[in-house]
Scaffold this active site. Sequence first.
Site, mmCIF file in Angstrom:
data_model
loop_
_atom_site.group_PDB
_atom_site.id
_atom_site.type_symbol
_atom_site.label_atom_id
_atom_site.label_comp_id
_atom_site.label_asym_id
_atom_site.label_seq_id
_atom_site.Cartn_x
_atom_site.Cartn_y
_atom_site.Cartn_z
ATOM 1 N N ASP A 25 -18.962 -20.860 -0.527
ATOM 2 C CA ASP A 25 -19.922 -21.937 -0.736
ATOM 3 C C ASP A 25 -19.186 -23.250 -0.994
ATOM 4 O OD1 ASP A 25 -22.722 -22.831 -1.385
ATOM 5 O OD2 ASP A 25 -21.815 -23.176 -3.345
ATOM 6 N N GLU A 63 -18.228 -22.661 4.261
ATOM 7 C CA GLU A 63 -19.237 -23.712 4.380
ATOM 8 C C GLU A 63 -18.434 -25.008 4.260
ATOM 9 O OE1 GLU A 63 -23.521 -24.984 2.464
ATOM 10 O OE2 GLU A 63 -21.924 -24.381 1.093
#
Length: 657
Positions: free
Chosen positions: A336, A371
């Site tokens: 993330d 990401e």
Amino acid sequence: MTQLAIGKPTPLGAHYDGQGVNFTLFSAHAERVELCVFDANGQEHRYDLPGHSGDIWHGYLPDARPGLRYGYRVHGPWQPAEGHRFNPAKLLIDPCARQIDGEFKDNPLLHAGHNEPDYRDNASIAPKCVVVVDHYDWEDDAPPRMPWGCTIIYEAHVKGLTYLHPEIPVEIRGTYKALGHPVMINYLKQLGITALELLPVAQFASEPRLQRMGLSNYWGYNPVAMFALHPAYACSPETALDEFRDAIKALHKAGIEVILDIVLNHSAELDLDGPLFSLRGIDNRSYYWIREDGDYHNWTGCGNTLNLSHPAVVDYASACLRYWVETCHVDGFRFDLAAVMGRTPEFRQDALLFTAIQNCPVLSQVKLIAEPWDIAPGGYQVGNFPPLFAEWNDHFRDAARRFWLHYDLPLGAFAGRFAASSDVFKRNGRLPSAAINLVTAHDGFTLRDCVCFNHKHNEANGEENRDGTNNNYSNNHGKEGLGGTLDLVERRRDSIHALLTTLLLSQGTPMLLAGDEHGHSQRGNNNAYCQDNQLTWLDWSQASSGLTAFTAALIHLRKRIPALMENRWWEEGDGNVRWLNRYAQPLSTDEWQNGPKQLQILLSDRFLIAINATLEVTEIVLPAGEWHAIPPFAGEDNPVITAVWQGPAHGLCVFQR
């Protein structure tokens, strides 16, 4: 009272050796560290850690056993302007704890103070760490090691995936156990999935703001104990680890990999008004990026940012990743806000954590997905990660939606995204699989909502619809919301089919959001991070079997097309791809940029994707040969054998010769 021996400085955390427990804790700026253990009656016993090797504090407690509850009190300066926020009145979680007892509730005692320290003791209500012992029979488990070029990712939430599944026993729905149930495994196999990517399973906390509104953090991107499984997904918190490993073992036997979404960019301690759980009280200055005024650099939008340029924090993150691979046999990670991993503070491909992963014989062998952004200046780093990483390809997401739903993307731009965005990813020896193609993800509209809503509807999140992106590239086809006339429903269905076909038959690694193959809707909520309810749980009783069959047929078709499975960049004349106009002729330069949205993509010289993304029915002349439409496109509307296809508005079809 038993005295602590000096013990040893490695490994980090609490480790039982059969005779006692060795405790270690990193803190570069602490002046004293107390180990606090709690007996069955909750009575606290404190021990100074006697060992101090460099920045590691350690001690050994003879006769301590698994099940022992413990925490730390860390002494040092309270100097907020310098980034130091030590407060021994607060019991702290071991960053390497593998099990937590207690809940992370909104309570004033779980705050350390902002400008001035809060010296109220919180041991009576603070969560405690639990010493665990690791014995598990993996039998003959082996990682599937699915080649990147053959990988099909399915992004899912542990609870939301199975909580409403009528064929899974009620007592295990929404749990780790349900992931390994034969019903779920058979479904994933029939769909054609090769990798199950799970939203965070490391223990997380709900933000105090959400708790005050009666909401909770559903997605899990608010970590508090990175080595501990989130207990709410277990049938029994005490057996969470074995339940999780049982599921992984069952998935592996079916040839399905497990990828964990992991949050190494911030912690649940949030900003300086947030709760104190662990890192801030252990060594705030080392664990976080600190501004000159002592506040946090908020490059994550969550209040704080982990300092992954600090060698000790890199060691912590690396140990965490190795734990999940070695102890739980996970097959990879999705990181993330992964740009934080490369901050020095500028983003660098040779940042310490990237180098540690590359040099690690364990971590360098698993799937790594970034990401590739954060919210700081210079935070958009798509295409710039080290070669070991694949990356979420938002270029593909936006292009697919714009082409099919907004009709404003030239053929050249569409083709570039269809061809694994080679302009972005074809560098440093990377392969097409480095592009993780997606049309939707947990963050944003579901696929059905993309064709039913022009605007987000996030009122239930309690922020007056201010949260969530406004750049959705969606199209409600003339009516906001679900339902409508038969014609409206059919047009929306056709758009869903077009988007799924683009996703699953393009070059790169496709990622499918769980529920998109059902027609799942979040009723226009494009930021459902705090909706632990029927808005996010997949309703299997309402699933569209036709759409599921369509999706499965596309995935199985993909596996038959060499140009999509060989994971090699397409080159002119190699027989992998030809780009043709409606007359089966190579597109001219003008057609690429200004031509009508009509295109034929010939793959491996045998499979043809015919596209008519215009508003009118159009006659498409197929290349020479005997062509027949193939599932899921064969049917009454598409003749079995044809030389010309009558392309419906916003339609497409796949043929084979």
